[in-house]
Design a protein around this motif. Structure first.
Motif, PDB file in Angstrom:
ATOM      1  N   LEU A 213      11.610  28.957  -8.041  1.00  0.00           N
ATOM      2  CA  LEU A 213      11.121  27.760  -7.362  1.00  0.00           C
ATOM      3  C   LEU A 213      10.185  28.128  -6.213  1.00  0.00           C
ATOM      4  O   LEU A 213       9.196  27.430  -5.959  1.00  0.00           O
ATOM      5  CB  LEU A 213      12.296  26.943  -6.819  1.00  0.00           C
ATOM      6  N   GLU A 214      10.469  29.207  -5.535  1.00  0.00           N
ATOM      7  CA  GLU A 214       9.601  29.660  -4.442  1.00  0.00           C
ATOM      8  C   GLU A 214       8.199  29.960  -4.958  1.00  0.00           C
ATOM      9  O   GLU A 214       7.197  29.615  -4.325  1.00  0.00           O
ATOM     10  CB  GLU A 214      10.198  30.902  -3.776  1.00  0.00           C
TER      11      GLU A 214
ATOM     12  N   ASP B 128      14.751  22.105   0.079  1.00  0.00           N
ATOM     13  CA  ASP B 128      13.524  22.430   0.815  1.00  0.00           C
ATOM     14  C   ASP B 128      12.376  22.780  -0.121  1.00  0.00           C
ATOM     15  O   ASP B 128      11.233  22.344   0.073  1.00  0.00           O
ATOM     16  CB  ASP B 128      13.777  23.566   1.805  1.00  0.00           C
ATOM     17  N   LEU B 129      12.658  23.528  -1.171  1.00  0.00           N
ATOM     18  CA  LEU B 129      11.620  23.917  -2.126  1.00  0.00           C
ATOM     19  C   LEU B 129      11.257  22.762  -3.048  1.00  0.00           C
ATOM     20  O   LEU B 129      10.089  22.583  -3.404  1.00  0.00           O
ATOM     21  CB  LEU B 129      12.087  25.120  -2.951  1.00  0.00           C
TER      22      LEU B 129
ATOM     23  N   LYS C 109       8.764  20.571  -1.474  1.00  0.00           N
ATOM     24  CA  LYS C 109       7.409  21.128  -1.490  1.00  0.00           C
ATOM     25  C   LYS C 109       6.689  20.814  -2.798  1.00  0.00           C
ATOM     26  O   LYS C 109       5.469  20.685  -2.827  1.00  0.00           O
ATOM     27  CB  LYS C 109       7.458  22.636  -1.265  1.00  0.00           C
TER      28      LYS C 109
ATOM     29  N   ARG D 130      16.235  30.181  -7.380  1.00  0.00           N
ATOM     30  CA  ARG D 130      15.521  29.881  -6.124  1.00  0.00           C
ATOM     31  C   ARG D 130      14.231  30.683  -6.033  1.00  0.00           C
ATOM     32  O   ARG D 130      13.197  30.170  -5.593  1.00  0.00           O
ATOM     33  CB  ARG D 130      16.409  30.151  -4.917  1.00  0.00           C
TER      34      ARG D 130
ATOM     35  N   ALA E 228       6.554  26.603  -5.988  1.00  0.00           N
ATOM     36  CA  ALA E 228       6.234  25.777  -4.823  1.00  0.00           C
ATOM     37  C   ALA E 228       5.079  26.351  -4.022  1.00  0.00           C
ATOM     38  O   ALA E 228       4.352  25.613  -3.349  1.00  0.00           O
ATOM     39  CB  ALA E 228       7.466  25.626  -3.932  1.00  0.00           C
ATOM     40  N   GLY E 229       4.898  27.663  -4.091  1.00  0.00           N
ATOM     41  CA  GLY E 229       3.860  28.313  -3.287  1.00  0.00           C
ATOM     42  C   GLY E 229       2.625  28.721  -4.053  1.00  0.00           C
ATOM     43  O   GLY E 229       1.705  29.312  -3.485  1.00  0.00           O
TER      44      GLY E 229
ATOM     45  N   ASP F 214      18.485  23.994  -2.733  1.00  0.00           N
ATOM     46  CA  ASP F 214      17.041  24.207  -2.828  1.00  0.00           C
ATOM     47  C   ASP F 214      16.233  22.957  -2.547  1.00  0.00           C
ATOM     48  O   ASP F 214      15.072  22.860  -2.950  1.00  0.00           O
ATOM     49  CB  ASP F 214      16.701  24.759  -4.220  1.00  0.00           C
TER      50      ASP F 214
END
Length: 273
Positions: free
Chosen positions: A104-105, A133-134, A137, A101, A108-109, A131
């Motif tokens: 992925l954060e 939500d990510l 994104k 995760r 994604a960011g 995950d």
């Protein structure tokens, strides 16, 4: 579980995954311990004291490394990542570590200087739905490839008793599709299944399928699988006809009756970006 601090996270892709720029493995080892896993024949498994399936190394510094490595990789061209090539990124220990995760954060960011062009998440774990939500994104820059190699739970227990139950994977696939995540089902490696497989997959709403077997997909035209002695499992179950280079064709014909030809991919082609 043990913690490691690798100096490098992204590795150049090659061979079966030559369509990607990099592979990314958050863990070393895999406690799903599938009997047919080709990684059992690789150095990462061969030179460990513990048997395959009994160890998992957590790359504890992975999140710290990723941002810098993505920036440097982007300077050289498009960054396409296969996660993961020699482990499942959603190991049971991921419940505790949240390592995948955290990666992925970052992806994604990331800003334009470190933005990935494409990520394929290869897993057989329903934990991937945590995950969503990510993954949303990342939009069309991600595809989740969820392994469902058979629709028969008894076959799953025979070949991969420590892997997630089949019913849970069908439910996870349905959740991914309903959430709008680009997803595919990987019938890989294809195991003995019933004539209901195609219909059950269609019920999830999935529109992309990859069909692969031991002979096309183990990276050595079936030689690695042969060394693992998988043939003996088929023989013990009286399923010898399924351990054949042409066996995938009967499943392919079943899929063609339910899915359009452009939705079905064979072996390597289905895993490319």
């Amino acid at each position: 579980m043990s913690l490691t601090a690798p100096k490098k996270l992204l590795n150049p892709a090659s061979g079966y995954l030559a369509g990607y720029s990099h592979t990314l493995n958050p863990y070393v080892g895999c406690t799903f311990a599938c009997s047919y896993c080709y990684v059992r024949e690789m150095p990462v498994a061969k030179f460990r004291k513990e048997p395959w399936g009994r160890f998992v190394d957590v790359k504890s510094t992975a999140a710290k490394l990723l941002s810098g490595e993505l920036t440097r990789a982007k300077r050289k061209g498009p960054v396409t990542i296969f996660m993961s090539s020699s482990t499942d990124p959603y190991q049971p220990v991921e419940f505790q570590t949240g390592l995948t995760r955290s990666l992925l954060e970052i992806m994604a960011g990331a800003d334009s200087n470190a933005a990935i062009d494409f990520l394929l998440v290869q897993t057989r774990s329903p934990l991937v739905t945590r995950d969503i939500d990510l993954l949303l994104k990342l939009g069309q820059r991600v595809r989740v490839s969820l392994t469902i190699e058979t629709d028969l739970e008894e076959i799953r227990k025979t070949f991969s008793p420590s892997a997630p139950p089949i019913a849970a994977r069908f439910q996870a696939l349905r959740r991914l599709v309903q959430a709008g995540i680009p997803a595919q089902v990987a019938i890989s490696p294809m195991l003995p299944c019933s004539d209901r497989l195609a219909g059950l997959l269609a019920e999830t709403g999935v529109k992309r399928l990859v069909l692969d077997d031991f002979f096309m997909g183990d990276g050595s035209q079936g030689k690695r699988t042969e060394r693992l002695g998988i043939r003996r499992i088929y023989e013990a179950c009286g399923l010898e006809e399924w351990y054949d280079r042409s066996a995938y064709l009967k499943v392919l014909e079943q899929l063609k009756k339910t899915f359009a030809a452009h939705q079905i991919y064979i072996s390597q082609a289905g895993f490319l970006p």
